[in-house]
Structure formats: structure tokens, C-alpha cells
Scaffold this motif. Sequence first.
Motif, PDB file in Angstrom:
ATOM      1  N   THR A 129       0.815  -1.214   0.000  1.00 34.23           N
ATOM      2  CA  THR A 129       0.000   0.000   0.000  1.00 34.23           C
ATOM      3  C   THR A 129       0.850   1.266   0.000  1.00 34.23           C
ATOM      4  O   THR A 129       0.327   2.360  -0.137  1.00 34.23           O
ATOM      5  N   THR A 182      -2.751   4.458  -6.738  1.00 31.35           N
ATOM      6  CA  THR A 182      -3.352   3.410  -5.907  1.00 31.35           C
ATOM      7  C   THR A 182      -2.413   2.869  -4.840  1.00 31.35           C
ATOM      8  O   THR A 182      -2.744   1.904  -4.149  1.00 31.35           O
ATOM      9  N   GLN A 237      -7.385  -9.051  -1.121  1.00 28.43           N
ATOM     10  CA  GLN A 237      -7.844  -7.672  -1.288  1.00 28.43           C
ATOM     11  C   GLN A 237      -6.760  -6.716  -0.799  1.00 28.43           C
ATOM     12  O   GLN A 237      -6.049  -7.020   0.162  1.00 28.43           O
ATOM     13  N   THR A 238      -6.682  -5.552  -1.446  1.00 28.42           N
ATOM     14  CA  THR A 238      -5.800  -4.469  -1.005  1.00 28.42           C
ATOM     15  C   THR A 238      -6.621  -3.185  -0.932  1.00 28.42           C
ATOM     16  O   THR A 238      -7.331  -2.843  -1.893  1.00 28.42           O
ATOM     17  N   TRP A 239      -6.536  -2.503   0.207  1.00 22.71           N
ATOM     18  CA  TRP A 239      -7.291  -1.276   0.441  1.00 22.71           C
ATOM     19  C   TRP A 239      -6.328  -0.142   0.810  1.00 22.71           C
ATOM     20  O   TRP A 239      -5.414  -0.334   1.614  1.00 22.71           O
ATOM     21  N   ARG A 248     -10.349   2.575   0.447  1.00 26.67           N
ATOM     22  CA  ARG A 248     -10.799   2.308  -0.926  1.00 26.67           C
ATOM     23  C   ARG A 248     -10.133   1.044  -1.427  1.00 26.67           C
ATOM     24  O   ARG A 248      -8.908   0.909  -1.365  1.00 26.67           O
ATOM     25  N   GLN A 249     -10.936   0.107  -1.928  1.00 28.90           N
ATOM     26  CA  GLN A 249     -10.364  -1.137  -2.422  1.00 28.90           C
ATOM     27  C   GLN A 249      -9.700  -0.887  -3.770  1.00 28.90           C
ATOM     28  O   GLN A 249     -10.340  -0.442  -4.718  1.00 28.90           O
ATOM     29  N   TYR A 290      -7.540  -3.380  -5.101  1.00 30.59           N
ATOM     30  CA  TYR A 290      -7.307  -4.688  -5.716  1.00 30.59           C
ATOM     31  C   TYR A 290      -8.217  -5.704  -5.065  1.00 30.59           C
ATOM     32  O   TYR A 290      -8.415  -5.697  -3.845  1.00 30.59           O
ATOM     33  N   GLY A 291      -8.761  -6.582  -5.867  1.00 31.44           N
ATOM     34  CA  GLY A 291      -9.536  -7.703  -5.377  1.00 31.44           C
ATOM     35  C   GLY A 291      -9.298  -8.887  -6.284  1.00 31.44           C
ATOM     36  O   GLY A 291      -9.346  -8.757  -7.521  1.00 31.44           O
TER      37      GLY A 291
END
Length: 560
Positions: free
Chosen positions: A248, A273, A548-550, A554-555, A557-558
Amino acid sequence: MRLFPLQCSLFVVASLAALNTAQADTVLDHANGYTLNSKNELVRFTALAFDDSGRIIAVGSAAEVAAYVNAKAPKAKHIDMKNKTVLPGLIDAHGHIFGLGDMLTQLDLSSSASLADALKATASYAAANPGQSWLRGRGWNQEIWKLGRFPTAAELDGAVLERPVWLERVDGHAGWANSAALKLAGITNGTPDPVGGKIVRDAAGKATGVLVDAAQDLVNKVLPKQTEAAARTTLERALAEIARVGLTSVHDAGIDTGNDRLYRDYADHGKLTARVYAMIGGTERDFDVLASAGPLKSYANDMYALRAVKLYADGALGSRGAALSAPYSDEPKSHGLLFRGDAQMRAMMEKAMQKGYQVNVHAIGDAGNRQVLGAYRTLAPATGGSLLRHRIEHAQVVAPADIAQFKNIGIIASMQPTHATSDMNMAEQRIGPARMKGAYAWRSFMKQGARLACGSDFPVESPNPFYGIHAAVTRQDAAGMPAGGWHAEQAMTLTQALRCFTLDAAYAGHQENAIGSLEAGKWADFIVIDQDLFKIPAAAIRNTVVLQTWVAGRQVYGQK
């Protein structure tokens, strides 16, 4: 491993004054959560809430978070995590974002097991890309190929003769050119070695096609300039990969004015992102332009910062460019390359410090580290060194007597765990067993009180932070070798490795109060993974999959 219980008074509730107007938009329920707190204690949680601005307002047990959220935002959206493991977003304290994007869009030789493999891949790439005037790639490693030497232009000519080819070594500190590229760069047998660089030559003095460190500039200056569209594609490919692997935030180790312009543009338009903590590459023209307004401590809600400078003291171990105090064990005529004299290095560092910038210097060999430590010792007291949190990037081979200087002077060691497991096939040959006592010596640094920040140096290594955590804990490669770990006495605990990729990496970027842990008041940067790191064998850490990455709630990546 010691886990600390959930404590509302210490962990859950942020400043009420700051949160009274917040709207808790989202609550994660039934999470198997781990984070560190401000005391570096590993803490469990089952619920987490963040507001519509992306800041955490509560984290703790289900009952604690429910009591807080129900009173503040009874209409909050709830997400059932179904007992999936949630961790703070991981931070890479030393990467090259545009370099990663280049590798993802150019020829990637990192999986080539032999010279023949590399030549075949190069020929196939050339056939598939007839419109490219220059063929570029990266990732070759003559040590894996067991050549006992560098490859040659003549060998590369056998794959591609008519078009220029330029292939960077895996560490980025050497490049391999074919004859067409050498000709366009004006390199002949009589071309002298530039300061801080080496043109590799055969016994007859003929340039063989490999250029080490500063000698690469002879080719770089004639490469076609990247277009704006290509730069955007490169950045977007890199950001997608960074999100996929659970990063992140990244400390980008060496940017120019063009990179800075794109980062600001992407941040302005919500397209960045991952958080980027950038270092200006050098103290020359780009620094003069970018530093004209002083350090940029935070931009676009902490998505971008530009308050550091990246310098180089020496080269890399694999290409024998790292500066050593005594000769290389496997090449007694060479000490490596110290890029600048002491006075010039101090002048560059002082220029950045006087402008208020953190100075982060690449130093791999013990002579390179000693030069930089000496400069810090002289300059830091007069330039607010302890406040600027200066760093040495890599600190790979350090004389054991010098390790204590990191703590004494207040220098952060920015280290890359996968370098140890990638280099173990040649490191001891290069420096011998005596110098290994201060090489890749993470535990020795920690015992003496030095602060470590972990990264990968991608694209030199994979950007996957779980490869780094695995290497830190096991000191083994992907195949689990060697048994018991390579110099296992220097291994980290899992908690130490997690801290190195979270809170300590955030500290190295002056951001520990905003990111690095999941605590109220910080940004909701977190990842969801497919297994509980604290309940699996250490060997399995490397296989962790990010679901998942937030970033800031806000997400980004999924998993599909």
C-alpha cells in the motif's frame, strides 16, 4: 510470539475531538486481524471501522467496535470478513516503481537459467517486436548461469545483430550490449573507463559488451526518450502489480522531474493506488528544480511525499562494483568501485541536508558503508540529522565494528531480506567467511538498537513482500534451501519482519503517525490474505496470496 489483548482505552478510540464529525461508512466484521501498536506490541482484532474519508475510527473486538460505531454511525455499511486474515498494508521501503513498470513491459530475463536461455528469449522478443528500434530488457544473472564470467556482445550478436540491444543485469548495476548498441554509444576498445564505472575488457583489452555502474551512462545517453504515453503505461502496470502483491506504500528510490510530474497528476486525479514516498535522484539538475520549493512532506492526503534524496556510494556485489576495504576474495585485483571521493560525497550530502531533505545513500560494500557513515557523523549534528532520519540503503556488507555506528549516529538501515537469499550463491565467494559476519546481518543490527526498514529493491527482486517476510524469517530460498537457513543466526522473528515491513518502514518515511499499523486516527490501509501467518509453518509464508488491497478505505485490488 506474544499477543496482547484488545484494550479499548489504548487501541480502539481515537481523539474524540477529531472524530465527532466523522461518518463511519464501513465496518469490517468477523476479521482475523493482526497489527502492531505504538509500543510495537502485536495485537489481535476482530472488527475495524473507518469513515468516509478513509481514516480508521475504531478497531478492536466486535463488542468494542459495535458499541462505538452504533453510537456514531448506526447506518454504516458492514462487510463480513468471514474470519479472513487482515493485516496493515505492507510498505516497501526501497523500490523502483518505474523500473518495475519497465520490466513488466520489456524483455524479462529473470527466469533465464542459462546463457542459451537468455539468448533464445532475446531472439524471440526481437521477432515479436519488429517495430522497436532498440530492444531493451533486464534480469540476467551470470552467477545463475554458472558462466564464471560476464556474457559478451559477440554472443548477443548471435541473437540480434542488426538492431541495438541493451539488457540490464538483475541488480541494475551492469548492462549487456550487442555490437550495434556499442557502436551507437561510441564505445571502442580505446574508450576510457568513466569515473565510478568500468568497461569490461578481455585479456587483449577489447571491450566485451558489459558496462558496470557509471559506464552504463555511455549507452543510457543514446537511448530513445520515453514518451509521455509510454511513461503512463509503465506507471499503471507497476501500480497494478504493487496492489496485487499487497503493497500500500512504496519508497521510490530515485526519481526525476518527469516522474514527479506524473505522481502529482495521478494523485490529483485519484489514480495513485499506492502511497509513494519519493527520493530525488541525486543533487544535480533534477534536485535543483524539485527542491526549489523545499521538501514536500505530504500531498493529496498523504498519497505522495517528496522529502528525501537518493545518492550512491558504490555498486553491487554481483557485478563486483560494491566498494570493499580489502580485495574481493574471488578477484584479488579488485576492490570494487567507490563512486566519489570523501569530500565530494560529503558535499552532495550536505547540499541536500541544508535544504532540509532526508539523505538516503546506497552503500553495499564495507568501504562504501564506512565512507557514508563517516560523512553522516561529520554532517548530521550540524544539519538536524536526528530529525531528518537519514538512511543507508542496503547496508549489505558492513564491518562488524561499524554496525554500532548506525545506532550511535541515528542512521536507519534500509535493508532487503530477499537480497540475502538471492546472493547466497555468490556472496561468500565474493567476500570470504570473515566479512560474512557483518553481511546481511539483520539480527546484529537489531541487537545493537539500530532501526531497520525492509523493502525489496524491485525490480531487482520481486515486489512481493511475502517473499521478503519469508526470507527474513527463514533465510531460505523458494525451494527451502539451505536446510536450517543461510546464516540462520541473523534471522528475524515473524513479528520483527512484520514490523520491518510496516511501522519501521513508515518511520523511515516520517509517516508512522499516519500509516504502518491499524490504529484509530490512521489511514485505513490494509490487506486481506488467504492464510494466518502466525498459524502456519514459516516455509509457507512465501505462498501467501493477497485477496484484497485497500488504501485509505478504498479497495484498489480484489482477486478475481
